[in-house]
Scaffold this motif. Structure first.
Motif, PDB file in Angstrom:
ATOM      1  N   ARG A 174      -9.788  -5.545  -6.031  1.00  0.00           N
ATOM      2  CA  ARG A 174     -10.019  -5.932  -4.646  1.00  0.00           C
ATOM      3  C   ARG A 174      -9.082  -5.201  -3.693  1.00  0.00           C
ATOM      4  O   ARG A 174      -9.475  -4.807  -2.592  1.00  0.00           O
ATOM      5  CB  ARG A 174      -9.861  -7.450  -4.503  1.00  0.00           C
ATOM      6  N   MET A 175      -7.842  -4.986  -4.111  1.00  0.00           N
ATOM      7  CA  MET A 175      -6.881  -4.300  -3.257  1.00  0.00           C
ATOM      8  C   MET A 175      -7.266  -2.837  -3.055  1.00  0.00           C
ATOM      9  O   MET A 175      -7.161  -2.306  -1.948  1.00  0.00           O
ATOM     10  CB  MET A 175      -5.473  -4.410  -3.863  1.00  0.00           C
ATOM     11  N   VAL A 176      -7.726  -2.182  -4.114  1.00  0.00           N
ATOM     12  CA  VAL A 176      -8.139  -0.782  -3.981  1.00  0.00           C
ATOM     13  C   VAL A 176      -9.410  -0.673  -3.138  1.00  0.00           C
ATOM     14  O   VAL A 176      -9.568   0.259  -2.355  1.00  0.00           O
ATOM     15  CB  VAL A 176      -8.338  -0.140  -5.373  1.00  0.00           C
ATOM     16  N   GLN A 177     -10.317  -1.647  -3.284  1.00  0.00           N
ATOM     17  CA  GLN A 177     -11.521  -1.654  -2.449  1.00  0.00           C
ATOM     18  C   GLN A 177     -11.119  -1.731  -0.974  1.00  0.00           C
ATOM     19  O   GLN A 177     -11.653  -0.995  -0.132  1.00  0.00           O
ATOM     20  CB  GLN A 177     -12.403  -2.845  -2.817  1.00  0.00           C
ATOM     21  N   THR A 178     -10.182  -2.616  -0.639  1.00  0.00           N
ATOM     22  CA  THR A 178      -9.729  -2.770   0.741  1.00  0.00           C
ATOM     23  C   THR A 178      -9.035  -1.502   1.239  1.00  0.00           C
ATOM     24  O   THR A 178      -9.267  -1.046   2.360  1.00  0.00           O
ATOM     25  CB  THR A 178      -8.759  -3.965   0.855  1.00  0.00           C
ATOM     26  N   TRP A 179      -8.191  -0.930   0.393  1.00  0.00           N
ATOM     27  CA  TRP A 179      -7.501   0.312   0.736  1.00  0.00           C
ATOM     28  C   TRP A 179      -8.501   1.439   0.975  1.00  0.00           C
ATOM     29  O   TRP A 179      -8.410   2.184   1.945  1.00  0.00           O
ATOM     30  CB  TRP A 179      -6.524   0.644  -0.393  1.00  0.00           C
ATOM     31  N   GLY A 180      -9.488   1.565   0.091  1.00  0.00           N
ATOM     32  CA  GLY A 180     -10.482   2.623   0.240  1.00  0.00           C
ATOM     33  C   GLY A 180     -11.315   2.464   1.511  1.00  0.00           C
ATOM     34  O   GLY A 180     -11.619   3.451   2.197  1.00  0.00           O
ATOM     35  N   GLN A 181     -11.695   1.218   1.827  1.00  0.00           N
ATOM     36  CA  GLN A 181     -12.469   0.981   3.048  1.00  0.00           C
ATOM     37  C   GLN A 181     -11.647   1.365   4.279  1.00  0.00           C
ATOM     38  O   GLN A 181     -12.160   1.979   5.227  1.00  0.00           O
ATOM     39  CB  GLN A 181     -12.883  -0.491   3.134  1.00  0.00           C
ATOM     40  N   ALA A 182     -10.354   1.020   4.281  1.00  0.00           N
ATOM     41  CA  ALA A 182      -9.482   1.390   5.401  1.00  0.00           C
ATOM     42  C   ALA A 182      -9.335   2.900   5.488  1.00  0.00           C
ATOM     43  O   ALA A 182      -9.295   3.477   6.584  1.00  0.00           O
ATOM     44  CB  ALA A 182      -8.112   0.732   5.224  1.00  0.00           C
ATOM     45  N   ARG A 183      -9.287   3.526   4.349  1.00  0.00           N
ATOM     46  CA  ARG A 183      -9.168   4.988   4.306  1.00  0.00           C
ATOM     47  C   ARG A 183     -10.394   5.649   4.931  1.00  0.00           C
ATOM     48  O   ARG A 183     -10.282   6.629   5.676  1.00  0.00           O
ATOM     49  CB  ARG A 183      -9.021   5.408   2.841  1.00  0.00           C
ATOM     50  N   LEU A 224     -16.526   7.654  -1.606  1.00  0.00           N
ATOM     51  CA  LEU A 224     -15.604   8.735  -1.956  1.00  0.00           C
ATOM     52  C   LEU A 224     -14.160   8.320  -1.672  1.00  0.00           C
ATOM     53  O   LEU A 224     -13.249   8.640  -2.447  1.00  0.00           O
ATOM     54  CB  LEU A 224     -15.950  10.001  -1.169  1.00  0.00           C
ATOM     55  N   ALA A 225     -13.958   7.586  -0.579  1.00  0.00           N
ATOM     56  CA  ALA A 225     -12.612   7.121  -0.247  1.00  0.00           C
ATOM     57  C   ALA A 225     -12.073   6.182  -1.327  1.00  0.00           C
ATOM     58  O   ALA A 225     -10.899   6.253  -1.702  1.00  0.00           O
ATOM     59  CB  ALA A 225     -12.631   6.421   1.111  1.00  0.00           C
ATOM     60  N   ILE A 226     -12.930   5.317  -1.835  1.00  0.00           N
ATOM     61  CA  ILE A 226     -12.514   4.387  -2.893  1.00  0.00           C
ATOM     62  C   ILE A 226     -12.215   5.151  -4.180  1.00  0.00           C
ATOM     63  O   ILE A 226     -11.215   4.872  -4.866  1.00  0.00           O
ATOM     64  CB  ILE A 226     -13.602   3.317  -3.124  1.00  0.00           C
ATOM     65  N   ARG A 227     -13.038   6.144  -4.518  1.00  0.00           N
ATOM     66  CA  ARG A 227     -12.786   6.931  -5.724  1.00  0.00           C
ATOM     67  C   ARG A 227     -11.460   7.676  -5.639  1.00  0.00           C
ATOM     68  O   ARG A 227     -10.711   7.757  -6.613  1.00  0.00           O
ATOM     69  CB  ARG A 227     -13.927   7.931  -5.957  1.00  0.00           C
ATOM     70  N   ARG A 228     -11.163   8.214  -4.453  1.00  0.00           N
ATOM     71  CA  ARG A 228      -9.896   8.926  -4.290  1.00  0.00           C
ATOM     72  C   ARG A 228      -8.704   7.972  -4.396  1.00  0.00           C
ATOM     73  O   ARG A 228      -7.647   8.347  -4.906  1.00  0.00           O
ATOM     74  CB  ARG A 228      -9.883   9.647  -2.938  1.00  0.00           C
ATOM     75  N   SER A 229      -8.899   6.746  -3.945  1.00  0.00           N
ATOM     76  CA  SER A 229      -7.831   5.763  -4.062  1.00  0.00           C
ATOM     77  C   SER A 229      -7.568   5.430  -5.533  1.00  0.00           C
ATOM     78  O   SER A 229      -6.417   5.335  -5.967  1.00  0.00           O
ATOM     79  CB  SER A 229      -8.197   4.487  -3.277  1.00  0.00           C
ATOM     80  N   TRP A 230      -8.656   5.258  -6.303  1.00  0.00           N
ATOM     81  CA  TRP A 230      -8.484   5.015  -7.738  1.00  0.00           C
ATOM     82  C   TRP A 230      -7.808   6.206  -8.395  1.00  0.00           C
ATOM     83  O   TRP A 230      -6.954   6.040  -9.286  1.00  0.00           O
ATOM     84  CB  TRP A 230      -9.833   4.761  -8.407  1.00  0.00           C
ATOM     85  N   VAL A 285       0.668  -2.952  -7.913  1.00  0.00           N
ATOM     86  CA  VAL A 285       0.406  -3.700  -6.686  1.00  0.00           C
ATOM     87  C   VAL A 285       1.291  -3.185  -5.548  1.00  0.00           C
ATOM     88  O   VAL A 285       0.823  -2.964  -4.428  1.00  0.00           O
ATOM     89  CB  VAL A 285       0.645  -5.208  -6.909  1.00  0.00           C
ATOM     90  N   GLN A 286       2.561  -2.954  -5.847  1.00  0.00           N
ATOM     91  CA  GLN A 286       3.484  -2.464  -4.823  1.00  0.00           C
ATOM     92  C   GLN A 286       3.076  -1.075  -4.330  1.00  0.00           C
ATOM     93  O   GLN A 286       3.140  -0.780  -3.128  1.00  0.00           O
ATOM     94  CB  GLN A 286       4.904  -2.408  -5.386  1.00  0.00           C
ATOM     95  N   PHE A 287       2.617  -0.232  -5.253  1.00  0.00           N
ATOM     96  CA  PHE A 287       2.176   1.122  -4.877  1.00  0.00           C
ATOM     97  C   PHE A 287       0.984   1.056  -3.917  1.00  0.00           C
ATOM     98  O   PHE A 287       0.947   1.751  -2.899  1.00  0.00           O
ATOM     99  CB  PHE A 287       1.788   1.902  -6.143  1.00  0.00           C
ATOM    100  N   ILE A 288      -0.005   0.196  -4.240  1.00  0.00           N
ATOM    101  CA  ILE A 288      -1.181   0.064  -3.375  1.00  0.00           C
ATOM    102  C   ILE A 288      -0.785  -0.485  -2.009  1.00  0.00           C
ATOM    103  O   ILE A 288      -1.258  -0.016  -0.967  1.00  0.00           O
ATOM    104  CB  ILE A 288      -2.236  -0.843  -4.045  1.00  0.00           C
TER     105      ILE A 288
END
Length: 288
Positions: free
Chosen positions: A209-218, A229-235, A259-262
């Motif tokens: 869920r955290m990576v999904q949120t990060w990717g959407q913001a990206r 693509l933003a979500i894949r790059r975050s992963w 978690v801290q890195f994300i």
């Protein structure tokens, strides 16, 4: 896409994000034990348009699509379409390779080539024709085998259905079950050992869920970057940072570090904090 989904979509018995094609896809188990994969995640991973794939799937007789109410971020509950795991190969066969994201196209090509080859081999075995180019067939009369084989297949199918209802079939199934239980016990012992070293389902769900949120913001910060693509790059950043090919290989001891890195990357991107929202009981999600 969710506007025409039924409001009474069921909640899954359990849900878990899994790695696939360099991305992560949410998997759920229905009340009857069947497993489904999130169509939205599948399309994001392959770089496909969700709406067009959904329309095409609905025209396919042998592919099942079902809605489920799932947790996608914190306490947010969304209704999404999920593709039956058993039907994923049929769907992949129908996907045009040129539409797949270039980053995963080569791997997709290998998978599709294997599936096509398997279908051709099965047809050759069924009909008795050579598993080779049709130019190797010297006499066209050999094609008479095709209709004969299809007729025999129908007869065999009927006989199989009758056998499954017989007592002999039940005794055979019982013997097979005893053997399977022995194998399962060994597998459970192995999984219990892994459970102490690998991320738990709850931890995997939190990271997902955290990576999904990060990717959407990206994607919002970069208008020409598609969300998938933003979500894949975050992963990819997570995997590269911790030296794994997929985040499920991460040991549980590195969970806090991940978690801290994300959170740090999200803060650098947006200037805001990304909370860690752990949903205990994700293994048996009830939509609450």
């Amino acid at each position: 896409m969710s506007s025409d989904l039924p409001a009474s979509a069921p909640s899954p018995h359990e849900q878990l994000p899994i790695p696939l094609f360099d991305g992560v896809v949410l998997a759920v188990r229905s009340g009857d034990g069947l497993i489904f994969l999130d169509l939205r995640d599948l399309c994001a991973t392959l770089g496909l348009d969700v709406a067009s794939q959904r329309r095409r799937i609905l025209t396919m007789d042998d592919v099942r699509l079902a809605p489920f109410r799932v947790s996608v971020g914190g306490k947010q509950i969304r209704t999404r379409d999920f593709l039956l795991l058993d039907d994923v190969p049929l769907w992949l066969l129908s996907v045009q390779q040129r539409r797949v994201n270039p980053e995963v196209r080569e791997r997709f090509s290998y998978v599709k080539t294997y599936l096509v080859s398997a279908v051709r081999q099965a047809f050759a075995q069924l009909t008795g024709l050579p598993d080779a180019p049709s130019s190797t067939i010297e006499d066209l009369s050999e094609l008479d085998r095709i209709d004969q084989a299809l007729s025999q297949l129908a007869v065999l199918g009927q006989r199989q259905a009758e056998l499954e209802q017989s007592q002999a079939r039940a005794r055979t199934a019982y013997r097979d079950l005893r053997s399977l239980l022995s194998e399962l016990r060994e597998r459970v012992q192995e999984l219990e050992h892994q459970a102490h070293t690998r991320l738990s389902p709850t931890q995997r769900g939190t990271i997902y869920r955290m990576v999904q949120t990060w990717g959407q913001a990206r994607a919002q910060q970069t208008p020409d970057l598609a969300p998938g693509l933003a979500i894949r790059r975050s992963w990819a950043e997570v995997n590269a940072r911790f030296g794994v090919s997929t985040y499920t290989d991460l040991p549980a001891s590195r969970y806090d570090d991940v978690v801290q890195f994300i959170q740090d990357r999200y803060r650098d991107l947006t200037g805001k904090e990304l909370p860690r929202i752990e949903q205990h009981g994700l293994e048996e999600f009830d939509g609450a």
